[in-house]
Design a protein around this motif. Structure first.
Motif: not given
Length: 454
Positions: A77, A81, A84, A110
């Motif tokens: 992630l 990014y 999220v 997430v």
């Protein structure tokens, strides 16, 4: 199959990237026209089925496996990014417009769900139909992308079976398309295996038509002006397998019948033509009825300059071919394949730019029930996506399955076959009576693995 199987949720957590590793975060993260047009569609829902390690199944620790997944997901992630974040809308009542974007600092992260079910892998693999229980292997059941205002943009559900594990991902389709989705999976798998030197990094910079962006204003202020919730009628979802040899033979047949060596028909065009003909027969349409076959097309390589393969966003459009029933069935496979090829070749750089320039002049959001005509066939996903290369330390996946999302009569999803090569699996969604006719269609079944064994 055991009756009735029950999914039990064991735990839920939310995964965030290591904030110290994030660099150059774009916030707000604006969405491109192709993204915004998907706000009323469902999340992408695909998942992979694995056996537990057979030599030490009693020793397999689901807790250790889950912890490793969470850790590698958190590291993945950092690169992805925007997943999220959370969708956010700013409304201008005076101008009757709104701006929808991803707020990367507002999202919960997430969602990561651990669940169990009293089923074996063979209970999922053995039936030729996709089992209804698989819809519950995914979070965000029936969610549309606009729900990303209050729900995570990405959710992972790990469902433990008696002798296997199913990892299902639900990703907001307004943030990425199928190419983006499987690039995320592939990157996650490589990070999980510590293969960081082979990573193909996502390109997060969005593409906008010349002279536009990044703030795309939509002509809406109320959700009911552009969001609907499509409910699929009763469908059977049937898996058909095509071997490498069968696909090669089908391609040769289509090119031979087309008789135009300078316009070589691809394997997917030949297979799509076979599907179009067979489903048209199964629907028992009148000879003069219009029927349409649409192929989801990746626009990355069609734009000039091209978008990189790692472009993270929604860059798809449909190549649409139309004909009457008697044209599709009265001509041969090669004729139908050429019609599809013509539709694909018409998606040039200029055509794509014209499409999005037109969208900018009059923005709209796709509605499944309106976008596709009656008697449509829509062929999506791609056998080129690397699905079976995703390894999370317990071996190669044994199957790909999908959830409820974006299914309707005539939806065909293409997957690579597990054995590799040119092999292809098709997931075909039709009303039960039409699937029954399709299962006895001689031209179609003869090319499947089942037909080859008859």
């Amino acid at each position: 199959m055991k009756n009735p199987p029950i999914i039990k949720q064991i735990s839920e957590s939310f995964i965030m990237p290591n904030l110290n590793e994030l660099n150059d975060v774009k916030d707000p993260y604006f969405l491109a026209p192709g993204d915004l047009a998907m706000l009323s569609a469902h999340y992408i829902q695909k998942g992979l089925l694995f056996y537990k390690p057979s030599t030490r199944i009693e020793e397999f620790s689901i807790e250790i496996f889950l912890e490793k997944l969470r850790d590698s997901l958190s590291r993945t992630l950092v690169l992805f990014y925007p997943l999220v974040g959370q969708l956010t809308t700013k409304i201008n009542d005076d101008e009757h417009t709104c701006l929808i974007y991803v707020d990367c600092k507002k999202g919960p992260g997430v969602r990561f769900v651990h669940a169990t079910v009293d089923l074996a892998v063979d209970d999922i693999l053995s039936p030729t139909d996709v089992q209804p229980i698989t819809k519950l292997f995914f979070d965000h059941h029936k969610a549309v992308n606009h729900d990303g205002h209050s729900s995570p943009l990405l959710s992972v559900q790990v469902t433990e079976l008696e002798d296997g594990v199913f990892i299902g991902c639900s990703m907001n389709h307004a943030v990425g398309d199928g190419t983006s989705y499987w690039n995320f999976w592939n990157t996650w798998s490589k990070i999980h295996q510590q293969h960081s030197t082979t990573l193909s990094l996502p390109v997060l910079e969005r593409w906008f038509p010349e002279g536009h962006g990044p703030r795309i204003i939509l002509p809406f202020t109320r959700t009911d002006e552009f969001i609907t919730r499509f409910e699929a009628p009763q469908l059977r979802e049937r898996i058909f397998h095509f071997s490498s040899d069968s696909i090669s033979e089908l391609k040769k047949k289509a090119n031979r019948e087309a008789g135009e060596p300078q316009k070589e028909i691809s394997s997917l065009q030949a297979l799509s033509a076979l599907v179009w003909r067979a489903i048209t027969r199964s629907r028992c349409l009148a000879p003069d009825e219009r029927t349409v076959c649409s192929l989801d097309a990746n626009l990355r390589q069609r734009l000039n300059p091209r978008l990189p393969h790692g472009y993270f966003g929604t860059a798809i459009w449909v190549a649409k071919a139309a004909a009457t029933t008697d044209q599709v069935l009265g001509n041969n496979l090669g004729w139908t394949a050429l019609l599809l090829q013509k539709a694909v070749l018409e998606l040039t750089n200029q055509t794509v730019r014209n499409v999005f320039e037109s969208w900018m002049q009059s923005p709209f959001v796709y509605q499944i029930e309106k976008f596709f005509e009656p008697n449509s066939i829509v062929i999506g996903s791609s056998p080129r996506f690397d699905m079976y290369g995703n390894d999370f330390g317990i071996g190669k996946p044994v199957a790909v399955r999908s959830g409820y999302a974006n299914k309707f009569p005539g939806k065909v999803t293409t997957y690579p076959g597990r054995e590799g090569g040119r092999s292809v699996d098709l997931e075909i969604c039709l009303p039960p009576d039409e699937i029954s006719v399709l299962e006895s269609d001689k031209e179609f079944i003869a090319m499947t693995v089942e037909g080859l064994h008859v």
